[in-house]
Design a protein around this motif. Sequence first.
Motif, PDB file in Angstrom:
ATOM      1  N   ALA A   6       4.803   3.995   2.624  1.00 55.33           N
ATOM      2  CA  ALA A   6       4.704   2.865   1.835  1.00 55.33           C
ATOM      3  C   ALA A   6       4.618   1.852   2.926  1.00 55.33           C
ATOM      4  O   ALA A   6       5.428   1.655   3.900  1.00 55.33           O
ATOM      5  N   GLU A   7       3.667   0.672   2.763  1.00 57.61           N
ATOM      6  CA  GLU A   7       3.482  -0.240   3.523  1.00 57.61           C
ATOM      7  C   GLU A   7       3.244  -1.566   3.124  1.00 57.61           C
ATOM      8  O   GLU A   7       2.770  -1.839   2.034  1.00 57.61           O
ATOM      9  N   TRP A   8       3.729  -2.673   3.471  1.00 61.24           N
ATOM     10  CA  TRP A   8       3.867  -3.867   3.242  1.00 61.24           C
ATOM     11  C   TRP A   8       3.124  -5.059   4.089  1.00 61.24           C
ATOM     12  O   TRP A   8       3.527  -4.917   5.429  1.00 61.24           O
ATOM     13  N   VAL A   9       2.270  -5.838   3.871  1.00 57.42           N
ATOM     14  CA  VAL A   9       1.635  -6.731   4.700  1.00 57.42           C
ATOM     15  C   VAL A   9       1.836  -7.988   4.129  1.00 57.42           C
ATOM     16  O   VAL A   9       1.550  -8.355   2.988  1.00 57.42           O
ATOM     17  N   PRO A  10       2.528  -9.299   4.925  1.00 55.66           N
ATOM     18  CA  PRO A  10       2.667 -10.461   4.073  1.00 55.66           C
ATOM     19  C   PRO A  10       0.990 -11.138   3.795  1.00 55.66           C
ATOM     20  O   PRO A  10       0.301 -11.308   4.798  1.00 55.66           O
ATOM     21  N   ALA A  11       0.760 -11.416   2.484  1.00 57.69           N
ATOM     22  CA  ALA A  11      -0.586 -11.981   2.114  1.00 57.69           C
ATOM     23  C   ALA A  11      -0.775 -13.143   2.904  1.00 57.69           C
ATOM     24  O   ALA A  11      -1.932 -13.445   3.257  1.00 57.69           O
ATOM     25  N   GLY A  12       0.144 -14.002   3.365  1.00 55.82           N
ATOM     26  CA  GLY A  12      -0.116 -15.122   4.229  1.00 55.82           C
ATOM     27  C   GLY A  12      -0.479 -14.812   5.789  1.00 55.82           C
ATOM     28  O   GLY A  12      -1.088 -15.916   6.038  1.00 55.82           O
ATOM     29  N   LEU A  13      -0.665 -13.819   5.968  1.00 54.27           N
ATOM     30  CA  LEU A  13      -1.056 -13.756   7.311  1.00 54.27           C
ATOM     31  C   LEU A  13      -2.514 -13.057   7.473  1.00 54.27           C
ATOM     32  O   LEU A  13      -3.217 -13.159   8.385  1.00 54.27           O
ATOM     33  N   LEU A  14      -3.067 -12.960   6.019  1.00 50.96           N
ATOM     34  CA  LEU A  14      -4.469 -12.314   5.862  1.00 50.96           C
ATOM     35  C   LEU A  14      -5.564 -13.586   5.557  1.00 50.96           C
ATOM     36  O   LEU A  14      -5.121 -14.707   5.300  1.00 50.96           O
ATOM     37  N   PRO A  15      -6.527 -13.470   6.190  1.00 52.54           N
ATOM     38  CA  PRO A  15      -7.703 -14.311   6.129  1.00 52.54           C
ATOM     39  C   PRO A  15      -7.579 -15.208   4.602  1.00 52.54           C
ATOM     40  O   PRO A  15      -7.943 -16.166   4.318  1.00 52.54           O
ATOM     41  N   LEU A  18       0.661  -1.114   0.018  1.00 54.73           N
ATOM     42  CA  LEU A  18       0.052   0.136  -0.059  1.00 54.73           C
ATOM     43  C   LEU A  18       0.976   1.140  -0.016  1.00 54.73           C
ATOM     44  O   LEU A  18       1.865   1.335   0.714  1.00 54.73           O
ATOM     45  N   THR A  19       0.441   2.242  -0.748  1.00 53.80           N
ATOM     46  CA  THR A  19       1.222   3.394  -0.844  1.00 53.80           C
ATOM     47  C   THR A  19       0.232   4.634  -0.656  1.00 53.80           C
ATOM     48  O   THR A  19      -0.836   4.368  -1.549  1.00 53.80           O
ATOM     49  N   ARG A  20       0.497   5.611  -0.062  1.00 54.94           N
ATOM     50  CA  ARG A  20      -0.377   7.085  -0.031  1.00 54.94           C
ATOM     51  C   ARG A  20       0.593   7.995   0.592  1.00 54.94           C
ATOM     52  O   ARG A  20       1.397   7.868   1.213  1.00 54.94           O
ATOM     53  N   THR A  21       0.021   9.068   0.274  1.00 57.69           N
ATOM     54  CA  THR A  21       0.634  10.443   0.824  1.00 57.69           C
ATOM     55  C   THR A  21      -0.524  11.010   1.701  1.00 57.69           C
ATOM     56  O   THR A  21      -1.675  11.086   1.616  1.00 57.69           O
ATOM     57  N   ARG A  22      -0.061  11.425   3.050  1.00 56.49           N
ATOM     58  CA  ARG A  22      -1.182  11.801   4.088  1.00 56.49           C
ATOM     59  C   ARG A  22      -0.617  13.325   4.170  1.00 56.49           C
ATOM     60  O   ARG A  22       0.063  13.898   4.005  1.00 56.49           O
ATOM     61  N   THR A  23      -1.983  13.832   4.364  1.00 53.26           N
ATOM     62  CA  THR A  23      -2.077  15.418   4.664  1.00 53.26           C
ATOM     63  C   THR A  23      -2.571  15.717   5.744  1.00 53.26           C
ATOM     64  O   THR A  23      -3.551  15.055   6.612  1.00 53.26           O
ATOM     65  N   ALA A  24      -2.224  16.908   6.440  1.00 57.83           N
ATOM     66  CA  ALA A  24      -2.725  17.565   7.611  1.00 57.83           C
ATOM     67  C   ALA A  24      -3.634  18.953   7.351  1.00 57.83           C
ATOM     68  O   ALA A  24      -2.709  19.871   6.832  1.00 57.83           O
TER      69      ALA A  24
END
Length: 251
Positions: A152-161, A137-143
Amino acid sequence: MDTNWSVRLDPETRTLGARTATRLRELIRDGVLAPGSRLPAEPELARRLGVSRPTLRAAVTELIGDLLLVRRRGVGTFVSAAPRPAHGLERLTGVGRGIALLGHRPGTTGLRVRHVVADPSLAAELRVDPGAPVVHLTRTRTADGVPVAHCAEWVPAGLLPEPTALDAFGAEDSLHDRLAALGLPLRQAVTRLVPVVPDADLRDRLALTSDTPLLLLEQRHYPAAPGDRVALFSRHWYDTGRIDLQLVRRG
């Protein structure tokens, strides 16, 4: 100006103290409690908010911890005069939630969710085998509409349902909340802080006009104690010219 100071019920908060803290943040964000101004006396403020004095004290203590309020002994409690958001690093929370906790309006641009495979470097960070499926996942956050961080974030797909569990992730969704709902509540994180010179892509995403260094927070997130499986690996690049990163250390 006639302002409604009552505490608004929020189904996501569990206590009246938390709801009161949320209401105070809103009053600060909306300028009703202006930067540098002193809060009304405790009995008066509790009456206007419709809460008890112990409840108000708990809310004020929380906002002092978040650096939104400053207590001056013998003088009173004041709204922080800081001209820009200050994101406290001591709390394990998402960037958007951290911005909201400090009374600013979080936003998102450029959200992208992809399915990738882990190269050897990423596999080492996530503690998975090279070639393992990963959700990126990638995104830019604003205030308040101003870009302050790129994530930028990465999640192992094997841990997801199921591998597609994050495909419908929305621009304003909290990844921390979504992972908790999927059975992966984030309990601890190991963080590395590194100053970096932004490349052309980061300059564009954060609307930068110079090569002033950004502060990179590189984090491994764990659902239990470090040493267990890594549920999330993230890289967050902060423009410290627009947002202050502050860490409260206590003895």
